[in-house]
Design a protein around this motif. Structure first.
Motif, mmCIF file in Angstrom:
data_model
loop_
_atom_site.group_PDB
_atom_site.id
_atom_site.type_symbol
_atom_site.label_atom_id
_atom_site.label_comp_id
_atom_site.label_asym_id
_atom_site.label_seq_id
_atom_site.Cartn_x
_atom_site.Cartn_y
_atom_site.Cartn_z
ATOM 1 N N ARG A 1 0.805 -1.203 0.098
ATOM 2 C CA ARG A 1 -0.026 0.034 -0.135
ATOM 3 C C ARG A 1 0.710 1.224 -0.085
ATOM 4 O O ARG A 1 0.057 2.456 -0.033
ATOM 5 N N SER B 1 -7.202 3.863 -0.147
ATOM 6 C CA SER B 1 -6.881 3.101 0.976
ATOM 7 C C SER B 1 -6.598 3.382 2.233
ATOM 8 O O SER B 1 -5.802 4.554 2.369
ATOM 9 N N THR C 1 -4.997 2.125 4.929
ATOM 10 C CA THR C 1 -3.576 1.896 5.012
ATOM 11 C C THR C 1 -2.733 2.804 4.578
ATOM 12 O O THR C 1 -1.849 3.420 5.263
ATOM 13 N N LYS D 1 -3.651 6.115 16.691
ATOM 14 C CA LYS D 1 -4.339 4.885 16.442
ATOM 15 C C LYS D 1 -3.807 3.750 17.329
ATOM 16 O O LYS D 1 -4.530 2.981 17.957
HETATM 17 N N1 LIG Z 1 -6.472 -5.572 8.902
HETATM 18 C C1 LIG Z 1 -7.004 -4.602 8.542
HETATM 19 C C2 LIG Z 1 -7.655 -3.692 9.312
HETATM 20 N N2 LIG Z 1 -7.956 -3.708 10.731
HETATM 21 C C3 LIG Z 1 -8.537 -2.472 10.883
HETATM 22 N N3 LIG Z 1 -8.391 -1.870 10.060
HETATM 23 C C4 LIG Z 1 -9.138 -0.642 9.752
HETATM 24 O O1 LIG Z 1 -8.793 0.318 11.089
HETATM 25 C C5 LIG Z 1 -9.849 1.086 11.412
HETATM 26 C C6 LIG Z 1 -10.150 1.205 12.742
HETATM 27 O O2 LIG Z 1 -11.500 1.384 13.112
HETATM 28 P P1 LIG Z 1 -11.681 2.606 14.070
HETATM 29 O O3 LIG Z 1 -13.283 2.436 14.401
HETATM 30 O O4 LIG Z 1 -10.704 2.664 15.357
HETATM 31 O O5 LIG Z 1 -11.388 4.055 13.229
HETATM 32 P P2 LIG Z 1 -12.265 4.533 12.274
HETATM 33 O O6 LIG Z 1 -13.270 5.538 12.720
HETATM 34 O O7 LIG Z 1 -12.737 3.588 11.147
HETATM 35 O O8 LIG Z 1 -11.118 5.466 11.457
HETATM 36 P P3 LIG Z 1 -10.220 6.691 12.059
HETATM 37 O O9 LIG Z 1 -10.989 7.180 13.343
HETATM 38 O O10 LIG Z 1 -8.911 6.166 12.240
HETATM 39 O O11 LIG Z 1 -10.434 7.668 11.028
HETATM 40 C C7 LIG Z 1 -11.060 0.833 10.638
HETATM 41 O O12 LIG Z 1 -11.271 1.772 9.353
HETATM 42 C C8 LIG Z 1 -10.837 -0.577 10.054
HETATM 43 O O13 LIG Z 1 -11.255 -0.877 8.643
HETATM 44 C C9 LIG Z 1 -7.796 -2.332 9.069
HETATM 45 N N4 LIG Z 1 -7.802 -2.090 7.722
HETATM 46 C C10 LIG Z 1 -7.062 -2.670 6.887
HETATM 47 N N5 LIG Z 1 -6.694 -3.915 7.294
HETATM 48 C C11 LIG Z 1 -5.973 -4.854 6.294
HETATM 49 O O14 LIG Z 1 -5.185 -4.192 5.526
HETATM 50 C C12 LIG Z 1 -5.551 -4.357 4.044
HETATM 51 C C13 LIG Z 1 -5.435 -3.418 2.994
HETATM 52 O O15 LIG Z 1 -6.507 -2.435 3.384
HETATM 53 P P4 LIG Z 1 -6.890 -1.080 2.888
HETATM 54 O O16 LIG Z 1 -6.533 -0.108 3.972
HETATM 55 O O17 LIG Z 1 -8.351 -0.908 2.560
HETATM 56 O O18 LIG Z 1 -5.828 -0.778 1.760
HETATM 57 C C14 LIG Z 1 -7.099 -5.199 4.129
HETATM 58 O O19 LIG Z 1 -7.084 -5.997 3.066
HETATM 59 C C15 LIG Z 1 -7.095 -5.814 5.391
HETATM 60 O O20 LIG Z 1 -6.225 -7.116 5.338
#
Ligand SMILES: N=c1c2ncn([C@@H]3O[C@H](COP(=O)(O)OP(=O)(O)OP(=O)(O)O)[C@@H](O)[C@H]3O)c2ncn1[C@@H]1O[C@H](COP(=O)(O)O)[C@@H](O)[C@H]1O
Length: 105
Positions: free
Chosen positions: A27, A35, A37, A51
């Protein structure tokens, strides 16, 4: 929390963590619009670091509630954010494994 459920797993946590770390590395340079990430990797440093602290606190709170499913869920959030942090600061998963191995050998 309910939308994501636990999967039965073969227990190869190393493969899972390595695979996730590779996705996170991939990413780098991805579109921040598409994304989360990529946003954490390229956005303000404090956003990512906050975070990590927030997710660690959520694990602690879930433990205090003795809520098994919630502990698992919040721990997964913490591990993901920690892996993003390692990637951002250039610490490889192999270095982390080496550090852990050195402590029990
Ligand atoms: N494992 C994870 C993962 N765990 C948690 N999260 C994200 O972490 C955030 C934590 O949630 P919160 O409710 O605390 O936060 P939020 O309100 O959504 O966001 P903010 O407050 O940070 O703005 C959420 O947006 C979740 O989707 C993740 N996002 C991505 N992944 C992995 O990363 C890969 C790449 O994902 P992209 O980020 O979409 O490229 C994915 O295929 C997953 O395998």
């Amino acid at each position: 929390m309910g939308e994501r459920t636990a999967n039965v797993h073969d227990g190869d946590i190393g493969r899972t963590i390595k695979g996730l770390a590779e996705v996170i590395r991939g990413r780098r340079g991805a579109s921040p619009e598409e994304s989360y990430t990529a946003r954490l990797l390229a956005g303000p440093e404090d956003k990512l670091l906050k975070k990590v602290a927030e997710e660690a606190t959520e694990v602690v709170m879930a433990c205090k509630d003795d809520d098994h499913d919630h502990i698992r869920y919040e721990s997964a959030d913490l591990v993901y954010h920690l892996l993003v942090t390692l990637e951002r600061y250039g610490v490889t998963i192999e270095e982390l494994a080496g550090e852990l191995d050195a402590r029990h050998r």
